[in-house]
Scaffold this active site. Structure first.
Site, PDB file in Angstrom:
ATOM      1  N   HIS A   1     -62.943   4.272  23.945  1.00 52.46           N
ATOM      2  CA  HIS A   1     -62.443   3.252  23.010  1.00 52.46           C
ATOM      3  C   HIS A   1     -63.246   3.304  21.720  1.00 52.46           C
ATOM      4  O   HIS A   1     -64.328   3.903  21.662  1.00 52.46           O
ATOM      5  CB  HIS A   1     -62.586   1.855  23.639  1.00 52.46           C
ATOM      6  CG  HIS A   1     -64.008   1.438  23.838  1.00 52.46           C
ATOM      7  ND1 HIS A   1     -64.814   1.956  24.836  1.00 52.46           N
ATOM      8  CD2 HIS A   1     -64.794   0.573  23.141  1.00 52.46           C
ATOM      9  CE1 HIS A   1     -66.016   1.420  24.761  1.00 52.46           C
ATOM     10  NE2 HIS A   1     -66.032   0.580  23.738  1.00 52.46           N
TER      11      HIS A   1
ATOM     12  N   ASP B   1     -64.699   0.317  18.850  1.00 57.06           N
ATOM     13  CA  ASP B   1     -65.014  -1.100  19.047  1.00 57.06           C
ATOM     14  C   ASP B   1     -64.075  -2.039  18.297  1.00 57.06           C
ATOM     15  O   ASP B   1     -63.837  -1.883  17.107  1.00 57.06           O
ATOM     16  CB  ASP B   1     -66.471  -1.370  18.667  1.00 57.06           C
ATOM     17  CG  ASP B   1     -67.410  -0.756  19.700  1.00 57.06           C
ATOM     18  OD1 ASP B   1     -67.015  -0.686  20.882  1.00 57.06           O
ATOM     19  OD2 ASP B   1     -68.508  -0.310  19.322  1.00 57.06           O
TER      20      ASP B   1
ATOM     21  N   HIS C   1     -65.970   6.229  21.958  1.00 55.98           N
ATOM     22  CA  HIS C   1     -67.143   6.457  22.812  1.00 55.98           C
ATOM     23  C   HIS C   1     -66.860   5.994  24.233  1.00 55.98           C
ATOM     24  O   HIS C   1     -65.874   5.291  24.492  1.00 55.98           O
ATOM     25  CB  HIS C   1     -68.388   5.764  22.233  1.00 55.98           C
ATOM     26  CG  HIS C   1     -68.202   4.299  22.006  1.00 55.98           C
ATOM     27  ND1 HIS C   1     -67.526   3.791  20.912  1.00 55.98           N
ATOM     28  CD2 HIS C   1     -68.584   3.221  22.735  1.00 55.98           C
ATOM     29  CE1 HIS C   1     -67.504   2.473  20.979  1.00 55.98           C
ATOM     30  NE2 HIS C   1     -68.131   2.091  22.084  1.00 55.98           N
TER      31      HIS C   1
HETATM   32  C1  SIN Z   1     -70.113   0.137  24.151  1.00 54.79           C
HETATM   33  O1  SIN Z   1     -68.976   0.417  24.470  1.00 54.79           O
HETATM   34  O2  SIN Z   1     -70.384  -0.358  23.074  1.00 54.79           O
HETATM   35  C2  SIN Z   1     -71.251   0.420  25.125  1.00 54.79           C
HETATM   36  C3  SIN Z   1     -71.742   1.801  25.027  1.00 54.79           C
HETATM   37  C4  SIN Z   1     -72.908   2.056  25.944  1.00 54.79           C
HETATM   38  O3  SIN Z   1     -73.414   1.112  26.555  1.00 54.79           O
HETATM   39  O4  SIN Z   1     -73.331   3.205  26.048  1.00 54.79           O
END
Ligand code: SIN
Length: 290
Positions: A107, A109, A266
Protein backbone atom coordinates in the site's frame (compact mmCIF):
# COMPACT_ATOMS: atom_id res chain seq x y z
CA UNK A 1 8.43 21.42 -10.74
CA UNK A 2 11.89 20.42 -9.57
CA UNK A 3 14.19 19.37 -12.38
CA UNK A 4 16.24 16.29 -11.51
CA UNK A 5 19.81 17.08 -12.49
CA UNK A 6 22.54 14.69 -11.55
CA UNK A 7 24.32 17.22 -9.36
CA UNK A 8 27.04 15.81 -7.15
CA UNK A 9 26.12 15.92 -3.49
CA UNK A 10 28.25 18.21 -1.33
CA UNK A 11 26.71 17.73 2.10
CA UNK A 12 25.60 14.09 2.15
CA UNK A 13 26.79 10.74 0.80
CA UNK A 14 24.21 8.72 -1.15
CA UNK A 15 24.69 4.95 -1.59
CA UNK A 16 22.05 3.08 -3.58
CA UNK A 17 20.95 -0.24 -2.05
CA UNK A 18 19.15 -1.79 -5.05
CA UNK A 19 18.85 -1.32 -8.82
CA UNK A 20 15.36 0.21 -8.88
CA UNK A 21 14.98 2.35 -5.75
CA UNK A 22 16.36 2.99 -2.29
CA UNK A 23 19.54 4.65 -1.01
CA UNK A 24 21.31 4.98 2.32
CA UNK A 25 22.31 8.51 3.24
CA UNK A 26 25.36 9.27 5.32
CA UNK A 27 26.28 12.52 6.99
CA UNK A 28 23.35 14.35 8.57
CA UNK A 29 22.42 14.17 12.24
CA UNK A 30 18.64 14.36 12.01
CA UNK A 31 18.24 15.34 15.66
CA UNK A 32 19.79 18.75 14.85
CA UNK A 33 18.21 21.64 12.93
CA UNK A 34 19.71 21.10 9.45
CA UNK A 35 20.74 23.98 7.16
CA UNK A 36 18.57 24.49 4.04
CA UNK A 37 21.43 23.34 1.78
CA UNK A 38 21.54 19.93 3.51
CA UNK A 39 17.76 19.66 3.43
CA UNK A 40 17.81 20.49 -0.29
CA UNK A 41 20.21 17.61 -0.95
CA UNK A 42 18.09 15.23 1.12
CA UNK A 43 15.07 16.26 -0.98
CA UNK A 44 17.08 15.66 -4.16
CA UNK A 45 18.12 12.19 -2.86
CA UNK A 46 14.49 11.37 -2.01
CA UNK A 47 13.24 12.39 -5.46
CA UNK A 48 16.00 10.40 -7.18
CA UNK A 49 15.69 7.26 -5.04
CA UNK A 50 12.04 7.33 -3.80
CA UNK A 51 13.02 5.92 -0.39
CA UNK A 52 16.05 6.91 1.64
CA UNK A 53 17.52 5.50 4.85
CA UNK A 54 19.57 7.01 7.66
CA UNK A 55 21.25 4.79 10.26
CA UNK A 56 22.64 5.53 13.70
CA UNK A 57 20.19 8.34 14.51
CA UNK A 58 19.24 9.31 18.07
CA UNK A 59 15.69 10.58 17.69
CA UNK A 60 13.03 11.21 20.29
CA UNK A 61 9.40 11.65 19.20
CA UNK A 62 9.99 15.43 19.56
CA UNK A 63 13.11 15.57 17.36
CA UNK A 64 11.61 13.18 14.78
CA UNK A 65 8.58 15.49 14.59
CA UNK A 66 10.78 18.57 14.28
CA UNK A 67 12.60 16.99 11.30
CA UNK A 68 9.30 15.91 9.70
CA UNK A 69 7.86 19.42 10.06
CA UNK A 70 10.62 20.78 7.81
CA UNK A 71 8.84 18.95 4.95
CA UNK A 72 5.30 20.13 5.52
CA UNK A 73 2.34 19.74 7.82
CA UNK A 74 1.81 16.48 9.64
CA UNK A 75 -0.90 14.14 8.37
CA UNK A 76 -2.88 12.45 11.16
CA UNK A 77 -3.97 8.86 10.62
CA UNK A 78 -7.78 8.86 10.50
CA UNK A 79 -8.08 5.38 12.06
CA UNK A 80 -5.08 4.96 14.37
CA UNK A 81 -4.41 6.88 17.61
CA UNK A 82 -1.02 8.54 18.02
CA UNK A 83 1.11 8.55 21.17
CA UNK A 84 -0.53 10.19 24.19
CA UNK A 85 2.05 12.99 24.43
CA UNK A 86 2.70 13.19 20.69
CA UNK A 87 -0.56 12.58 18.78
CA UNK A 88 1.26 13.19 15.47
CA UNK A 89 3.56 10.22 16.15
CA UNK A 90 2.04 6.79 15.56
CA UNK A 91 3.68 4.01 17.53
CA UNK A 92 3.59 0.81 15.50
CA UNK A 93 3.99 -1.98 18.01
CA UNK A 94 3.75 -5.72 17.49
CA UNK A 95 4.35 -8.16 20.35
CA UNK A 96 4.26 -11.98 20.43
CA UNK A 97 0.56 -11.67 21.42
CA UNK A 98 -0.29 -10.09 18.03
CA UNK A 99 -0.73 -12.41 15.10
CA UNK A 100 -1.13 -9.76 12.37
CA UNK A 101 1.11 -6.77 11.84
CA UNK A 102 0.32 -3.19 10.83
CA UNK A 103 1.20 -2.45 7.20
CA UNK A 104 1.46 -6.12 6.19
CA UNK A 105 0.13 -5.67 2.65
CA UNK A 106 1.31 -3.57 -0.30
CA UNK A 107 0.00 0.00 0.00
CA UNK A 108 0.90 3.67 -0.02
CA UNK A 109 -0.08 5.65 3.06
CA UNK A 110 -3.59 7.03 3.38
CA UNK A 111 -4.34 6.69 -0.35
CA UNK A 112 -8.02 6.69 0.65
CA UNK A 113 -8.02 10.30 1.91
CA UNK A 114 -8.75 13.28 -0.34
CA UNK A 115 -5.08 14.30 -0.12
CA UNK A 116 -2.97 11.17 0.45
CA UNK A 117 0.22 11.48 2.47
CA UNK A 118 3.21 12.86 0.55
CA UNK A 119 5.86 11.12 2.62
CA UNK A 120 6.34 8.92 5.66
CA UNK A 121 9.19 8.80 8.17
CA UNK A 122 9.53 5.53 10.07
CA UNK A 123 12.03 5.26 12.92
CA UNK A 124 13.22 1.93 14.33
CA UNK A 125 12.94 1.82 18.16
CA UNK A 126 12.98 -1.92 18.97
CA UNK A 127 13.90 -4.33 16.19
CA UNK A 128 13.67 -8.16 16.20
CA UNK A 129 16.97 -10.04 16.18
CA UNK A 130 16.02 -11.29 12.70
CA UNK A 131 13.03 -10.39 10.52
CA UNK A 132 10.69 -7.39 10.47
CA UNK A 133 12.22 -5.97 7.28
CA UNK A 134 10.22 -3.62 5.05
CA UNK A 135 9.91 -3.78 1.24
CA UNK A 136 9.27 -0.89 -1.15
CA UNK A 137 8.44 -0.92 -4.84
CA UNK A 138 8.99 1.72 -7.54
CA UNK A 139 5.65 2.75 -9.08
CA UNK A 140 7.27 4.86 -11.83
CA UNK A 141 8.91 1.71 -13.19
CA UNK A 142 5.69 -0.25 -12.74
CA UNK A 143 3.90 2.27 -15.00
CA UNK A 144 6.70 2.77 -17.53
CA UNK A 145 7.18 -0.98 -18.08
CA UNK A 146 3.54 -1.56 -19.12
CA UNK A 147 2.67 -1.84 -22.81
CA UNK A 148 1.59 1.36 -24.63
CA UNK A 149 -1.95 -0.06 -24.97
CA UNK A 150 -2.30 -0.77 -21.24
CA UNK A 151 -0.85 2.66 -20.38
CA UNK A 152 -3.36 4.36 -22.70
CA UNK A 153 -6.25 2.52 -21.05
CA UNK A 154 -5.06 3.24 -17.49
CA UNK A 155 -4.35 6.90 -18.24
CA UNK A 156 -8.09 7.63 -18.35
CA UNK A 157 -9.10 5.46 -15.40
CA UNK A 158 -10.21 6.61 -11.93
CA UNK A 159 -10.10 4.33 -8.90
CA UNK A 160 -12.16 4.19 -5.72
CA UNK A 161 -9.84 4.00 -2.68
CA UNK A 162 -11.26 2.85 0.68
CA UNK A 163 -9.72 3.12 4.14
CA UNK A 164 -11.27 -0.12 5.27
CA UNK A 165 -10.20 -2.09 2.20
CA UNK A 166 -7.46 -4.42 3.34
CA UNK A 167 -7.09 -7.97 2.16
CA UNK A 168 -5.12 -8.95 5.28
CA UNK A 169 -7.95 -7.80 7.58
CA UNK A 170 -9.98 -10.95 6.82
CA UNK A 171 -12.87 -8.85 5.43
CA UNK A 172 -13.24 -7.02 8.77
CA UNK A 173 -13.36 -3.27 9.37
CA UNK A 174 -10.35 -1.85 11.18
CA UNK A 175 -12.37 -1.55 14.39
CA UNK A 176 -13.42 -5.21 14.27
CA UNK A 177 -9.93 -6.30 13.25
CA UNK A 178 -8.16 -4.58 16.15
CA UNK A 179 -10.85 -5.38 18.78
CA UNK A 180 -9.33 -7.05 21.83
CA UNK A 181 -5.77 -6.36 20.66
CA UNK A 182 -3.93 -3.91 22.85
CA UNK A 183 -0.81 -3.07 20.87
CA UNK A 184 -2.40 -0.46 18.59
CA UNK A 185 -5.37 1.82 19.26
CA UNK A 186 -8.06 2.35 16.61
CA UNK A 187 -10.11 5.54 16.61
CA UNK A 188 -13.25 6.52 14.78
CA UNK A 189 -12.34 8.54 11.65
CA UNK A 190 -15.28 10.91 12.36
CA UNK A 191 -15.77 13.40 9.52
CA UNK A 192 -12.45 12.58 7.77
CA UNK A 193 -13.05 11.41 4.22
CA UNK A 194 -12.09 7.71 4.05
CA UNK A 195 -13.34 6.88 0.54
CA UNK A 196 -11.87 8.90 -2.35
CA UNK A 197 -11.73 8.76 -6.12
CA UNK A 198 -8.25 9.32 -7.61
CA UNK A 199 -6.58 8.75 -10.99
CA UNK A 200 -5.03 5.28 -11.26
CA UNK A 201 -2.01 6.88 -12.97
CA UNK A 202 -0.81 9.95 -11.10
CA UNK A 203 1.73 12.58 -12.05
CA UNK A 204 4.34 13.32 -9.43
CA UNK A 205 4.02 17.04 -8.65
CA UNK A 206 7.79 17.53 -8.24
CA UNK A 207 9.38 15.26 -10.86
CA UNK A 208 6.58 15.33 -13.47
CA UNK A 209 6.91 11.53 -13.92
CA UNK A 210 3.85 9.32 -14.11
CA UNK A 211 3.41 6.52 -11.56
CA UNK A 212 0.91 3.69 -11.22
CA UNK A 213 -1.25 4.54 -8.19
CA UNK A 214 -2.32 1.10 -6.99
CA UNK A 215 -2.25 -0.56 -3.58
CA UNK A 216 -4.29 -2.26 -0.89
CA UNK A 217 -6.71 0.67 -0.61
CA UNK A 218 -7.73 0.58 -4.29
CA UNK A 219 -11.11 -1.14 -4.14
CA UNK A 220 -12.39 -1.01 -7.73
CA UNK A 221 -12.35 1.16 -10.84
CA UNK A 222 -14.94 3.89 -11.16
CA UNK A 223 -17.83 3.01 -13.51
CA UNK A 224 -16.99 -0.71 -13.26
CA UNK A 225 -18.21 -3.40 -10.89
CA UNK A 226 -15.89 -4.98 -8.34
CA UNK A 227 -16.03 -8.27 -10.29
CA UNK A 228 -15.04 -6.49 -13.51
CA UNK A 229 -12.25 -4.60 -11.74
CA UNK A 230 -10.71 -7.56 -9.91
CA UNK A 231 -8.75 -9.27 -12.74
CA UNK A 232 -7.13 -5.98 -13.78
CA UNK A 233 -6.44 -5.01 -10.16
CA UNK A 234 -4.85 -8.40 -9.50
CA UNK A 235 -2.69 -8.08 -12.60
CA UNK A 236 -1.56 -4.54 -11.73
CA UNK A 237 -0.68 -5.47 -8.14
CA UNK A 238 1.28 -8.51 -9.26
CA UNK A 239 3.04 -6.47 -11.95
CA UNK A 240 3.83 -3.53 -9.64
CA UNK A 241 5.46 -5.79 -7.03
CA UNK A 242 7.77 -7.70 -9.37
CA UNK A 243 11.00 -8.34 -7.44
CA UNK A 244 13.10 -6.28 -9.85
CA UNK A 245 11.10 -3.13 -8.98
CA UNK A 246 11.65 -3.54 -5.22
CA UNK A 247 14.17 -3.00 -2.46
CA UNK A 248 14.31 -4.44 1.05
CA UNK A 249 15.62 -2.75 4.20
CA UNK A 250 17.07 -4.54 7.21
CA UNK A 251 16.19 -2.42 10.21
CA UNK A 252 18.36 -1.53 13.17
CA UNK A 253 17.26 0.49 16.14
CA UNK A 254 18.23 4.10 15.30
CA UNK A 255 17.48 3.73 11.57
CA UNK A 256 15.01 6.06 9.87
CA UNK A 257 13.35 5.40 6.51
CA UNK A 258 11.81 8.32 4.60
CA UNK A 259 9.68 7.37 1.59
CA UNK A 260 7.70 9.17 -1.07
CA UNK A 261 4.13 7.80 -1.13
CA UNK A 262 3.50 9.49 -4.50
CA UNK A 263 5.66 6.97 -6.38
CA UNK A 264 6.10 3.92 -4.09
CA UNK A 265 4.22 1.24 -2.18
CA UNK A 266 5.60 -0.57 0.84
CA UNK A 267 5.02 -3.83 2.73
CA UNK A 268 5.96 -4.67 6.34
CA UNK A 269 7.05 -8.32 6.59
CA UNK A 270 5.48 -10.31 9.43
CA UNK A 271 8.12 -12.97 10.15
CA UNK A 272 9.06 -12.52 13.84
CA UNK A 273 6.27 -14.30 15.80
CA UNK A 274 8.22 -14.58 19.07
CA UNK A 275 9.68 -11.07 19.16
CA UNK A 276 8.60 -7.46 19.61
CA UNK A 277 8.98 -4.72 17.02
CA UNK A 278 8.38 -1.03 17.84
CA UNK A 279 8.54 1.79 15.29
CA UNK A 280 7.64 5.49 15.41
CA UNK A 281 5.91 6.79 12.31
CA UNK A 282 5.28 10.38 11.22
CA UNK A 283 3.44 11.11 7.99
CA UNK A 284 3.59 14.35 5.99
CA UNK A 285 0.60 15.90 4.20
CA UNK A 286 0.38 15.68 0.42
CA UNK A 287 -1.73 17.01 -2.47
CA UNK A 288 -4.76 15.66 -4.28
CA UNK A 289 -3.40 13.29 -6.98
CA UNK A 290 -3.73 14.43 -10.61
C1 SIN B 1 3.60 1.10 7.46
O1 SIN B 1 2.86 0.57 6.66
O2 SIN B 1 3.69 2.31 7.56
C2 SIN B 1 4.46 0.24 8.37
C3 SIN B 1 5.72 -0.17 7.74
C4 SIN B 1 6.59 -0.98 8.67
O3 SIN B 1 6.26 -1.09 9.85
O4 SIN B 1 7.61 -1.49 8.22
Amino acid sequence: MLEIVNRPYRHIEVNRIAGSLGAEIEGPDLSQPLPDAVLGEIRQALLENQVIFFRGQKLTPATQLAFARRWGEIHLHPYMAGMDEFPEVLEIRKTPADKKNFGGSWHSDQAFTAKPAMGTMLFGVEIPSAGGDTLWTNLYLAYESLSPGMRRMLDGLQGVYRGDNFSDHDGKTRKEFYKGKTSMKVVDPGQTQTVSVHPVVRTHPETGRKALFVGGHLHYFEDMTQAESKPLLDFLMQHATRPEFTCRFRWQSGALAFWDNRCTMHFAINDYPAETRVMHRVTICGDAPF
